[in-house]
Design an enzyme around this catalytic site. Structure first.
Site, mmCIF file in Angstrom:
data_model
loop_
_atom_site.group_PDB
_atom_site.id
_atom_site.type_symbol
_atom_site.label_atom_id
_atom_site.label_comp_id
_atom_site.label_asym_id
_atom_site.label_seq_id
_atom_site.Cartn_x
_atom_site.Cartn_y
_atom_site.Cartn_z
ATOM 1 N N PRO A 194 1.114 -1.374 -0.198
ATOM 2 C CA PRO A 194 0.020 0.124 -0.160
ATOM 3 C C PRO A 194 0.763 1.253 0.218
ATOM 4 O O PRO A 194 1.971 1.433 0.723
ATOM 5 C CB PRO A 194 -0.682 -0.073 1.424
ATOM 6 C CG PRO A 194 -0.272 -1.149 2.067
ATOM 7 C CD PRO A 194 0.697 -1.903 1.259
ATOM 8 N N PHE A 195 0.349 2.381 -0.821
ATOM 9 C CA PHE A 195 1.337 3.391 -0.997
ATOM 10 C C PHE A 195 0.317 4.688 -0.981
ATOM 11 O O PHE A 195 -0.762 4.627 -1.171
ATOM 12 C CB PHE A 195 2.033 3.527 -2.195
ATOM 13 C CG PHE A 195 2.649 4.836 -2.405
ATOM 14 C CD1 PHE A 195 4.021 4.505 -2.349
ATOM 15 C CD2 PHE A 195 2.152 5.831 -3.010
ATOM 16 C CE1 PHE A 195 4.946 5.707 -2.342
ATOM 17 C CE2 PHE A 195 3.210 7.110 -3.310
ATOM 18 C CZ PHE A 195 4.427 6.855 -3.046
ATOM 19 N N SER B 99 7.371 9.048 3.572
ATOM 20 C CA SER B 99 8.193 8.397 4.858
ATOM 21 C C SER B 99 9.455 8.957 4.765
ATOM 22 O O SER B 99 10.119 9.203 3.701
ATOM 23 C CB SER B 99 8.206 6.913 4.570
ATOM 24 O OG SER B 99 9.248 6.222 5.145
ATOM 25 N N ARG C 201 2.069 -3.856 6.650
ATOM 26 C CA ARG C 201 2.529 -5.468 6.654
ATOM 27 C C ARG C 201 1.373 -6.392 7.063
ATOM 28 O O ARG C 201 1.600 -7.678 7.071
ATOM 29 C CB ARG C 201 3.595 -5.417 8.015
ATOM 30 C CG ARG C 201 4.506 -6.662 8.099
ATOM 31 C CD ARG C 201 4.867 -7.076 6.646
ATOM 32 N NE ARG C 201 5.268 -8.376 6.256
ATOM 33 C CZ ARG C 201 4.651 -9.443 6.368
ATOM 34 N NH1 ARG C 201 3.253 -9.064 6.188
ATOM 35 N NH2 ARG C 201 4.925 -10.716 6.135
ATOM 36 N N VAL D 297 -4.306 -3.848 3.809
ATOM 37 C CA VAL D 297 -4.343 -2.397 3.294
ATOM 38 C C VAL D 297 -5.599 -1.677 4.329
ATOM 39 O O VAL D 297 -6.640 -2.036 4.225
ATOM 40 C CB VAL D 297 -4.768 -2.518 1.754
ATOM 41 C CG1 VAL D 297 -5.179 -0.913 1.379
ATOM 42 C CG2 VAL D 297 -3.900 -3.048 1.268
ATOM 43 N N ILE D 298 -5.216 -0.645 4.969
ATOM 44 C CA ILE D 298 -6.402 0.118 5.626
ATOM 45 C C ILE D 298 -6.950 0.981 4.695
ATOM 46 O O ILE D 298 -6.298 1.805 3.947
ATOM 47 C CB ILE D 298 -5.566 0.931 6.804
ATOM 48 C CG1 ILE D 298 -4.949 0.258 7.768
ATOM 49 C CG2 ILE D 298 -6.617 1.967 7.453
ATOM 50 C CD1 ILE D 298 -3.701 0.926 8.370
ATOM 51 N N TYR E 188 13.479 16.087 18.656
ATOM 52 C CA TYR E 188 13.893 16.044 17.193
ATOM 53 C C TYR E 188 15.084 16.753 17.078
ATOM 54 O O TYR E 188 15.270 17.928 17.221
ATOM 55 C CB TYR E 188 12.571 16.865 16.617
ATOM 56 C CG TYR E 188 12.206 16.613 15.209
ATOM 57 C CD1 TYR E 188 11.359 15.915 14.644
ATOM 58 C CD2 TYR E 188 13.011 17.393 14.313
ATOM 59 C CE1 TYR E 188 11.174 15.833 13.151
ATOM 60 C CE2 TYR E 188 12.914 17.383 12.991
ATOM 61 C CZ TYR E 188 11.770 16.429 12.478
ATOM 62 O OH TYR E 188 11.676 16.428 11.189
#
Lengths: 530, 530
Positions: free
Chosen positions: A117-118, A123, A251, A254-255, A449
């Site tokens: 899924p993309f 990322s 993993r 697909v949500i 951060y």
């Protein structure tokens, strides 16, 4: 048109003020002029797709594949800028309905493909790095599944398709006068499904909540069955399976739909710039505010070097000169630390919150400089990420790491993270600007951060090796201080070598069991998490 | 000494005012006088323990086994009061250290026993119902693992052993001036581990958080490995494995240590009684408050019948008479609804919050009657559960169900739950008092907690059959309205038949996979969850 080899829309530049350029030159030396690989050159170097027979609606052309195979981590940049994109997914499809999505997953299974899924492709942790083997990959670009399906004002719930990006989501909610309030820096491109799959956190999560709080329920297609979680306000009926989708990094499946907890758009919003004379006072102030019940929307605290660099990057030389003079007078400090405090709500609430915040900070030395700096931050909140393009063109790389830890570990961890970076570059007779801020605060700790700006090398392998060394040193340091691998970016391939240590043997095994049991044939084996 | 066949300490009684007794008699008819089984009679009826050879530190005597085999659900009561306790766990041990705990689990595995963790035994969902087969059960009573192991004020974290009960935990935290703020009605006996394993919620969770928010990390011994979750303030490093322990109901292993998010004890606390003229106004008020960002600690809203009954149960006939008169005058209503609003914090904050709450409620008709009723509630908050003993002695049973749903479903669900209960009893020519309150509110919905008071039958089987019929009708109704099986009590054996519907086929399968992979030999197969 989205840049194929950098951040954002190709028509948008984020110029660096001349004084900032000179500062970088002085601090780091001039960067090399690199000759970025052209798209065409890069495409011809790509390995041929192993997707065997054509299927209508599934693209195997090189550009489509390239565009869905890389994210925004430094290695992702290096590979594209140096034209080192041999590996890519083998096929890409863009379903426009749940039926088409199911059909694509069916085809993926039939062809023994990995289904990936993309979403927005933003990322920064190497989630998309393709596997180097003969098994084909089918990337499903979800961005056309972006409709608001249901909206319930009284229940403050919205059902949305998971490919919806930040701006598209907010526009659809705004028609009802509502907002989700989830604003990660990647907001412009990242998607609801991506937020869930990586347990994302927005800049104003202190008011609106992390995606874990905002994701009330939803639907995912897994290898064997659908998972549907109902949007209960709360439940004690066994383990909360939503939390298996949250952080699943593609993993488990697909949500494709999410119930989100929405709120009316706020009446008023301020971002105030408060300055503290030193880090010790500043972090104490951050902790006191975090441990009060004040519902501010954001608290972002820069250490003194980051404060200095942000002021330099801002331009407005004259105004900054007087600001520094003023702070020297008021705080007696040449190295002040900047806290941006976001207050969001009804106009009266916002005024009250400011008074309460200042009362909480009363034991400390602090100067409120009003809204000017905060307004500039707000204007550029999704734009300063474009700075990476500008810096690259000047021969500099910018890389970031982030973690979260208990308050007692924050300062030692932050100092050690910056220190190991400086030591590494010093060993190469290079310099690095290493500075940090706290971006999200909680009663029991906060995120740290850290940003590293350094000169690029002209050699691809050298850059990559240096990045790997930096990542290793910094991540080891984070773990040694009791920090998590990531507060908001996820694991991806970049943090995977350290996940075992974070979860321990038992936790790792449980995660492996879970994924292998839910996806025995590795239909979604995209290389993340296990 | 804890009652073996009812709630709480045997020395504590909660007498019912005479007027309340008369009211029940009028509303339901006189209850039968039942002859409760004596402990001795019950013990001799128990099946012999199948635990083969004695082991030092493991008891197989009947009373120890009986005391760790039943909870507080109505069937648990019926079995003990009617002396129907044939089935019980086969052995009980009470470890005093982690080493002893590990040794017990090792012995359990060696003997092919089911290992059953046990805390306060306060489950009202049938979590302990023993299996009727030849495999031995070893119950591990964790209540001697109750030490505060580490306390970090700046991090607002406390590490505690999981067998610690509410009062023991609060006493240990109070020495540092801190509190967890987790106050379920079972507080007096329930334990940290039990709270985690059933995803419990305290009465003041609106301020302090549900156990999901309070449980920052911890350690569990599972069948194959230990699971240790570090107390990060937040993380995006993969699925949050804490959420596999939360709600695990003993089925994944023994939770033995927990990092808890603690807070300084509040300076001030008020519980105010607000009255609304009718349910529609009252629930609107509850929703408006829940959807504001006001950090009140508790909101508990009774419907008009519950309000009436609570006033009748309180005694103080004269004072209540004038209160009703006053409310009739102020609200023009004979059927007002009572909202208890808890405000907790600094004294000034508490005053401010009250003003803000009243401003939010301004569009509605509402009467604040001050703190008297709230003080009485606070005094009895962990005592009114003793009423079950008193009612039983008068021949009445009290049973409760609870759920959580989106706001739009709350009123129809509540009415339907009460209605099916009334219909069921009417079909038997019996009456039932069925009334409800909202106990926990969220922006997107709330919990509904319904109580049923009815006459007991003299026949054990008749009572049990009637309970099963009521449970079935009410749970079906809850699911038909989109509610969860439980907001705060867990699944246990009582709700298990409905869990498949709540999770769906995919969710159920994932949960099964997860448990079977984590515990392939069923070491912790206590019959919960799958």
């Amino acid at each position: 048109m989205q840049r194929w080899n950098g951040w954002g829309d190709a028509s948008i530049d984020y110029p660096l003020p001349e004084t900032a350029r000179l500062y970088l030159q002085e601090a780091l030396g001039s960067g090399p002029t690199l000759h970025d690989a052209k798209l065409g050159e890069t495409l011809v170097q790509m390995q041929t797709s192993t997707w065997a027979k054509p299927v209508s609606g599934i693209s195997t052309d090189a550009e489509s594949r390239l565009r869905c195979s890389y994210g925004q981590s430094l290695p992702d940049w290096l590979q594209r800028r140096f034209g080192q994109c041999q590996y890519a997914t083998d096929a890409v499809a863009t379903p426009e309905s749940e039926t088409e999505l199911r059909e694509l997953i069916r085809i993926g299974r039939q062809r023994n493909a990995r289904v990936i899924p993309f979403g927005g492709g933003t990322s920064v942790a190497g989630h998309f790095a393709p596997a180097d083997d003969s098994r084909p990959s089918l990337t499903i670009d979800l961005r056309k599944l972006c409709r608001l399906l249901e909206f319930r004002a009284d229940d403050r719930l919205a059902l949305v398709e998971a490919g919806c990006s930040g701006p598209l989501l907010e526009a659809q909610l705004a028609r009802h006068g509502y907002t989700l309030g989830h604003f990660p820096q990647s907001f412009e491109y990242s998607t609801v499904g991506g937020w869930i799959a990586t347990r994302s956190s927005g800049q104003q999560s202190h008011l609106y909540g992390r995606i874990e709080q905002l994701f009330a329920g939803g639907a995912a297609i897994t290898a064997e069955h659908d998972i549907e979680c109902q949007p209960f306000p709360a439940s004690s009926a066994g383990p909360d399976l939503k939390h298996l989708l949250l952080g699943s990094e593609g993993r488990l499946g697909v949500i494709h739909q999410a119930w989100l907890r929405v709120r009316p758009k706020p009446e008023s919003e301020k971002f105030l710039a408060l300055f503290f004379p030193d880090w010790q006072q500043a972090i104490t102030g951050a902790r006191l505010l975090a441990q009060s019940d004040l519902p501010f929307s954001m608290l972002r605290l820069s250490n003194s070097l980051e404060t200095d660099i942000n002021l330099r990057m801002a331009g407005h030389t004259r105004a900054i000169y007087y600001l520094r003079k003023f702070l020297r007078w008021r705080l007696g400090s040449n190295q002040p630390c900047l806290m941006l405090l976001g207050l969001t709500g009804e106009a009266k609430q916002v005024r009250n919150m400011l008074a309460q915040a200042m009362a909480i900070l009363k034991p400390l030395s602090v100067q409120n400089t009003g809204e000017t700096i905060g307004q500039a931050w707000r204007k550029n909140r999704f734009r300063n990420v474009y700075l990476r393009n500008t810096l690259w063109s000047l021969g500099y790389a910018i890389d970031t790491v982030e973690t979260a830890l208990p308050w007692s570990q924050v300062t030692p961890a932050m100092q050690a993270i910056e220190q190991v970076a400086r030591e590494q570059f010093a060993a190469e007779q290079e310099r690095v600007l290493a500075y940090s801020h706290l971006s999200h605060v909680y009663a029991s700790g906060c995120s740290v951060y850290s940003t590293f700006v350094f000169r690029l090398s002209e050699d691809y392998q050298h850059n990559l090796a240096r990045w790997r060394k930096l990542k290793t040193a910094v991540t080891d340091t984070i773990q040694a201080h009791g920090g998590t691998l990531s507060h908001q970016h996820g694991v991806g391939k970049d943090h995977l070598p350290w996940l075992g240590k974070e979860l321990g043997e038992g936790g790792s095994q449980l995660l492996r069991h879970l994924i292998k049991a839910g996806d025995p044939d590795g239909l979604f084996a995209n290389g993340n998490l296990i």
